[in-house]
Design a protein around this motif. Structure first.
Motif, PDB file in Angstrom:
ATOM      1  N   PHE A   1       0.707  -1.243   0.083  1.00  0.00           N
ATOM      2  CA  PHE A   1       0.152  -0.081   0.004  1.00  0.00           C
ATOM      3  C   PHE A   1       0.822   1.325  -0.153  1.00  0.00           C
TER       4      PHE A   1
ATOM      5  N   SER B   1       2.070   2.215  -3.387  1.00  0.00           N
ATOM      6  CA  SER B   1       1.068   2.690  -4.380  1.00  0.00           C
ATOM      7  C   SER B   1       0.909   4.224  -3.884  1.00  0.00           C
TER       8      SER B   1
ATOM      9  N   GLU C   1      -7.217  -1.060  -0.900  1.00  0.00           N
ATOM     10  CA  GLU C   1      -6.556   0.063  -1.471  1.00  0.00           C
ATOM     11  C   GLU C   1      -7.324   1.074  -1.980  1.00  0.00           C
TER      12      GLU C   1
ATOM     13  N   LEU D   1      -8.168   3.604   0.366  1.00  0.00           N
ATOM     14  CA  LEU D   1      -7.047   3.876   1.102  1.00  0.00           C
ATOM     15  C   LEU D   1      -6.636   5.267   0.164  1.00  0.00           C
TER      16      LEU D   1
END
Length: 488
Positions: free
Chosen positions: A326, A329, A462, A465
Motif C-alpha cells: 500500500f 502505491s 486499497e 485507502l
C-alpha cells in the motif's frame, strides 16, 4: 434560533461513517488485550482521564489553567499543591473540586459499562449530579427584561425554567421548553437504544447522542459536560476511548455544533473520529514500551499467546508486506502529484525568475538515500505527538523550491511506534534552508503540514485507502504552498 423537537439520524447516515477508523480499530483490537493487561496502559488511561477532566472545564469556561500546569496535573495527578498562585482564575480549591468531579464521572462511565447497564434518564441525572456537586449556582436569562441573574443550580434534575442563552448579536438560542423535557429525553433514550441495536458506528452514534442532548439542554447548567460524558459512554461501550476535546478544539467544536443545529452532523462526526484516531495512535505507540518495561510473567505469556495466534492466521511479516505494498502505491501517487506541482511552478515563474530551481527528489524504500532527513521527520513526529520509527521502513519525496528563498516540502512514509506490526503512517512538513558558512545550508522553521499523521495498515482496502489519501495529499500541498508564499 427557534427550538425544534429532536430528529433521528438522517437516512444517509452510512455516508457519514469514518473510513479511517475501521482498519485502525482492527490493528488496535489485535493488540488491545495485551496492552490492557499492562501497568503502562493503566497509567495511560489515568492520564487520559485527567486530561479530559481538566480540559472539559476549560471548554465550558468554568476556569482557566496554564498549559504548563495542565501538563503537570496530567502527569502527576490532580493536587492543589501543584497549582501555583496565578495559574488559574478561580480559587485553587474550587478548581480542583470541579476537576475531580469530572474525573469521577468519567470513572463512573467505565463502571456503568462494566455492569452492562442500559442508558436511562435516571442515570443521566446521576451523571449530572456528580458533575455539578461542587457547583452551587449558575446564570439565567429573564425573558421579560433580558437581564441575566444568578440562580441556585438544580443538581440531578431537569430544569424548571428556560435556559436559553443570549448570543453576542443579541439573538436568543432557544432550547427545549421545561415542559417538553421529559418527552424529549424519553425519545432520545429510545432512539439511542435503536442505534445500539442497529450497531451504528460509534463515531456517528456518539455525535448524534451528544448533539440531540444539547438541543434539549435538559438541565439548568452543565449540559455540555453531560453531553461529552454521553459521547464518551458510546465510545467506551465500543471498547474505544473516552472523548478527548481540548481548549484547542473549542472553536471547531462550537462550529461543528452550530452546523449540526442547521442539520449537518458531518463536522461533529469528523471531530469525534479525529479524537478517537489520535487516542488509538497514542495507545498503539505504547506496545513496545509495554514489552520492554513490563516484565511480569502474565504479560510475557500473553504476548507469546498472541504471537502464536497470529502465526496461525497470517504472519506479522505478511501483514507488514501488505502494508508496504500500500505504501508503495501511495508513494507513486505522491511522487507523481508533487512532480506535477513542480512543473506547474516552473511554468509559472520561468518568464520573470531566471535562476529558479524547482524539482522533486524521490527516495523509495530500499533506496540508498532512504535514511536521509531523519531530523526533519523526527521533529515533525514530535509536533504530532508520536514516535517515528525509520528503522523498519522509510520512503520519502522532496519538493524543492529554490525561488528567491529555499523552501522544501517533505513527504515521509514510515512506521509509527517502536514495534512494527503492519501499521504505517505518512507525514508531511515544510522547512527552509538558510545559507551558512562554507556553502552549507541550515534547516530552520520545520512545520508539520497536517494536524495528525495519515495512518494505514494491512487491514485497509486499497481503493478506500487511495480515496482517503488523495484529498489528504492535496491539503498538504496547499498548506505547503501557503508556507512557501509567506517566505517570499
Amino acid at each position: 434560533m427557534l427550538w425544534q423537537p429532536i430528529e433521528d439520524l438522517p437516512r444517509d447516515w452510512q455516508s457519514l461513517a469514518s473510513s479511517e477508523l475501521p482498519p485502525l480499530v482492527t490493528v488496535w483490537n489485535e493488540q488491545a488485550d495485551r496492552l490492557r493487561q499492562s501497568g503502562e496502559f493503566q497509567i495511560f488511561n489515568e492520564k487520559l482521564r485527567r486530561e479530559i477532566a481538566i480540559e472539559t472545564g476549560i471548554i465550558e469556561r468554568l476556569y482557566t489553567i496554564d498549559r504548563g500546569i495542565t501538563r503537570l496535573l496530567i502527569e502527576q495527578g490532580i493536587e492543589e499543591a501543584l497549582i501555583p498562585h496565578g495559574a488559574t482564575d478561580r480559587p485553587v480549591k474550587q478548581v480542583v473540586s470541579l476537576i475531580k468531579d469530572q474525573e469521577a464521572a468519567i470513572a463512573g462511565l467505565f463502571d456503568f459499562v462494566g455492569g452492562h447497564r442500559i442508558l436511562s434518564t435516571s442515570y443521566i441525572k446521576q451523571v449530572h449530579q456528580l458533575l455539578t456537586q461542587s457547583q452551587d449556582s449558575t446564570e439565567a436569562l429573564d425573558p421579560i427584561t433580558g437581564k441575566i441573574f444568578p440562580v441556585l443550580l438544580i443538581k440531578g434534575d431537569w430544569k424548571r425554567q428556560p435556559n436559553n442563552p443570549l448570543r453576542p448579536d443579541g439573538s436568543v438560542h432557544e432550547y427545549c421548553p421545561p415542559e417538553q423535557v421529559v418527552s424529549e429525553m424519553d425519545t432520545l433514550i429510545a432512539w439511542h437504544q435503536q442505534h445500539c441495536d442497529q450497531k451504528i458506528p460509534p463515531e456517528i452514534a456518539a455525535a448524534w447522542l451528544h448533539h440531540r442532548f444539547t438541543q434539549i439542554h435538559p438541565f439548568q447548567d452543565g449540559n455540555g459536560r453531560v453531553a461529552r460524558c454521553l459521547a464518551s459512554l458510546v465510545f467506551i461501550q465500543a471498547r474505544w476511548f473516552p472523548l478527548v476535546l481540548t481548549r484547542d478544539d473549542r472553536a471547531i467544536y462550537i462550529m461543528a455544533l452550530e452546523k449540526a443545529d442547521q442539520g449537518s452532523l458531518s463536522s461533529l462526526i469528523h471531530l469525534f473520529a479525529k479524537s478517537q484516531k489520535q487516542a488509538f495512535l497514542r495507545s498503539l505507540g505504547l506496545s513496545e514500551q509495554v514489552l520492554s518495561e513490563t516484565r511480569r510473567t502474565q504479560v510475557i505469556i500473553s504476548s507469546i499467546a498472541e504471537k502464536l495466534k497470529q502465526n496461525q492466521s497470517i504472519s506479522i511479516q505478511q501483514r507488514c508486506n501488505k502494508a508496504e505494498t500500500f505504501a508503495s502505491s501511495l508513494f507513486s501517487i505522491a511522487s507523481s502529484r508533487l512532480q506535477d506541482v513542480a512543473d506547474e511552478i516552473k511554468l509559472s515563474v520561468q518568464n520573470f525568475v531566471d535562476d529558479a530551481q524547482v524539482f522533486t527528489v524521490p527516495a523509495p524504500a530500499g533506496d540508498s538515500r532512504s535514511h536521509y532527513h531523519r531530523y526533519q521527520v523526527v521533529e515533525t513526529a514530535k509536533q504530532l505527538g508520536y514516535f517515528a520509527n525509520l528503522r523498519n521502513y522509510h520512503a520519502w519525496i522532496q519538493l524543492v523550491m529554490n525561488v528567491k528563498t529555499s523552501t522544501t516540502l517533505l513527504v515521509s512514509f514510515h512506521v509509527l511506534g517502536h514495534e512494527y506490526r503492519g501499521l504505517l503512517v505518512c507525514t508531511a512538513c515544510a522547512y527552509h534552508r538558510d545559507e551558512a558558512e562554507e556553502g552549507e545550508r541550515n534547516i530552520s522553521d520545520i512545520q508539520s503540514l497536517t494536524d495528525s499523521p495519515f495512518q494505514f495498515s494491512y487491514a485497509d482496502e486499497e481503493e478506500n485507502l487511495v480515496q482517503r489519501f488523495e484529498p489528504w495529499l492535496e491539503n498538504v500541498i496547499m498548506t505547503g504552498l501557503e508556507y512557501w508564499n509567506k517566505s517570499i
